[in-house]
Motif scaffolding. Structure first.
Motif, PDB file in Angstrom:
ATOM      1  N   GLN A 134       0.840  -1.189   0.000  1.00 37.14           N
ATOM      2  CA  GLN A 134       0.000   0.000   0.000  1.00 37.14           C
ATOM      3  C   GLN A 134       0.877   1.242   0.000  1.00 37.14           C
ATOM      4  O   GLN A 134       2.033   1.205   0.432  1.00 37.14           O
ATOM      5  CB  GLN A 134      -0.926   0.036   1.230  1.00 37.14           C
ATOM      6  CG  GLN A 134      -2.069  -0.960   1.196  1.00 37.14           C
ATOM      7  CD  GLN A 134      -3.170  -0.540   0.228  1.00 37.14           C
ATOM      8  OE1 GLN A 134      -2.993   0.363  -0.590  1.00 37.14           O
ATOM      9  NE2 GLN A 134      -4.315  -1.195   0.310  1.00 37.14           N
ATOM     10  N   ALA A 232      -1.084  -5.452  -4.926  1.00 38.69           N
ATOM     11  CA  ALA A 232      -2.050  -5.133  -3.879  1.00 38.69           C
ATOM     12  C   ALA A 232      -3.218  -6.109  -3.889  1.00 38.69           C
ATOM     13  O   ALA A 232      -3.791  -6.423  -2.836  1.00 38.69           O
ATOM     14  CB  ALA A 232      -2.554  -3.703  -4.053  1.00 38.69           C
ATOM     15  N   SER A 235      -6.541  -6.086  -1.477  1.00 37.57           N
ATOM     16  CA  SER A 235      -6.286  -5.513  -0.162  1.00 37.57           C
ATOM     17  C   SER A 235      -7.392  -4.554   0.230  1.00 37.57           C
ATOM     18  O   SER A 235      -8.018  -3.913  -0.611  1.00 37.57           O
ATOM     19  CB  SER A 235      -4.951  -4.756  -0.169  1.00 37.57           C
ATOM     20  OG  SER A 235      -3.903  -5.637  -0.503  1.00 37.57           O
ATOM     21  N   ARG A 237      -9.332  -1.389   1.214  1.00 40.18           N
ATOM     22  CA  ARG A 237      -9.141   0.008   0.880  1.00 40.18           C
ATOM     23  C   ARG A 237      -9.553   0.897   2.042  1.00 40.18           C
ATOM     24  O   ARG A 237     -10.332   0.515   2.896  1.00 40.18           O
ATOM     25  CB  ARG A 237      -9.978   0.395  -0.352  1.00 40.18           C
ATOM     26  CG  ARG A 237      -9.503  -0.294  -1.625  1.00 40.18           C
ATOM     27  CD  ARG A 237     -10.332   0.173  -2.799  1.00 40.18           C
ATOM     28  NE  ARG A 237      -9.873  -0.448  -4.031  1.00 40.18           N
ATOM     29  CZ  ARG A 237     -10.405  -0.189  -5.218  1.00 40.18           C
ATOM     30  NH1 ARG A 237     -11.382   0.662  -5.328  1.00 40.18           N
ATOM     31  NH2 ARG A 237      -9.943  -0.781  -6.287  1.00 40.18           N
ATOM     32  N   GLY A 242      -4.822   6.592  -2.363  1.00 43.27           N
ATOM     33  CA  GLY A 242      -3.857   5.502  -2.475  1.00 43.27           C
ATOM     34  C   GLY A 242      -3.443   5.239  -3.906  1.00 43.27           C
ATOM     35  O   GLY A 242      -4.219   5.416  -4.846  1.00 43.27           O
TER      36      GLY A 242
END
Length: 296
Positions: A134, A232, A235, A237, A242
């Motif tokens: 991230q 990612a 993943s 949020r 991001g």
């Protein structure tokens, strides 16, 4: 007032439909600014229209008017009482939604800044030991870039430059404020939810363009986005800005071409927001005229 007060609602219905068009035909930096400004104007106008509709309930209190002058005139009823009551309830919901959105924004900012505690004040880049790839831009004084060790490991050196340039663009251009403004506008008027989503996507595109310019290679920028997104995966949020969020495939496709340069759609969107504000002002003038006539 019978018609002007409802016009901002029409603008709120039209703005989401044109947000996709402006995203395709206007450069991301200008499109994000224009959509946000129009959303804020429209949300303020619709909220004020609810205030005006609620204020018409004052016509149900003739003793107040009669006491203002012994031979007082009756106050004309500009809208049905049912609409005034519905507007009052809607206004209460707006206040609750905006308060909830403000609290959510504050919680997210506090949670991200806690991750940076213990680092010197002049540190821009904070690397967190984490297996989840991230990267976030954390607004504030100073603004910081939080990147996990897994994300750095997933990228090549040149791609890391893209990532840092992308997140730095968020901080430099205060994208957090832009997204927050659009978020609060959508909280005040749920019809503007698609506009908030469009603004969030556009600030990511804006940062992509800035990163491509700084690195000098759009292909490397697109490759960094693709590699980061694959790393990612699914993943979780957050509300933060991001690197791997917000329709990565569309962002990669956009990097294969140049940013659009048309200006006319932006002017149209701004005009739509301005019209909503002007009609709300007109409704305010009408209501003031009604009250003045009753009290004079």
């Amino acid at each position: 007032m019978r018609f002007d007060v409802y016009t901002p609602l029409l603008a709120a219905l039209l703005l989401p439909s044109v947000s996709a068009v402006i995203g395709r035909r206007v450069a991301p930096a200008l499109a994000a600014r224009v959509l946000t400004a129009a959303a804020v104007l429209t949300a303020a106008a619709t909220t004020w229209s609810l205030v005006l509709l609620t204020a018409t309930l004052l016509g149900d209190a003739p003793p107040v008017i009669r006491e203002a002058r012994q031979d007082g005139h009756p106050l004309a009823d500009p809208v049905p009482e049912a609409i005034g009551l519905a507007a009052c309830l809607a206004l209460a919901v707006v206040v609750w939604r905006v308060q909830r959105a403000v609290r959510a924004e504050r919680r997210t900012r506090r949670a991200l800044r806690r991750l940076c505690e213990g680092h010197p004040g002049d540190t821009e880049l904070v690397v967190a030991a984490c297996e989840v790839p991230q990267a976030f831009a954390i607004p504030g004084r100073p603004g910081r870039i939080l990147v996990t060790s897994a994300m750095l490991s997933a990228l090549e050196p040149e791609e890391r430059r893209v990532l840092l340039a992308h997140e730095r663009a968020h901080l430099t251009h205060r994208h957090g404020r832009v997204v927050t403004a659009a978020t609060l506008a959508a909280a005040a008027n749920p019809l503007l939810g698609p506009v908030r989503a469009a603004v969030t996507f556009l600030v990511e595109r804006w940062a992509d363009e800035q990163a491509a310019t700084e690195v000098g290679d759009r292909v490397t920028t697109a490759r960094a986005l693709a590699r980061a997104a694959l790393s990612a995966g699914r993943s979780r949020r957050s509300h933060a800005l991001g690197f791997t969020d917000r329709a990565v495939t569309r962002r990669i496709a956009a990097l294969q071409t140049g940013p659009p340069s048309s200006l006319w759609p932006a002017a149209g969107v701004l005009a739509l927001g301005a019209v909503a504000a002007l009609f709300a002002a007109g409704a305010t003038s009408d209501l003031v005229g009604l009250l003045s006539g009753a009290l004079s």
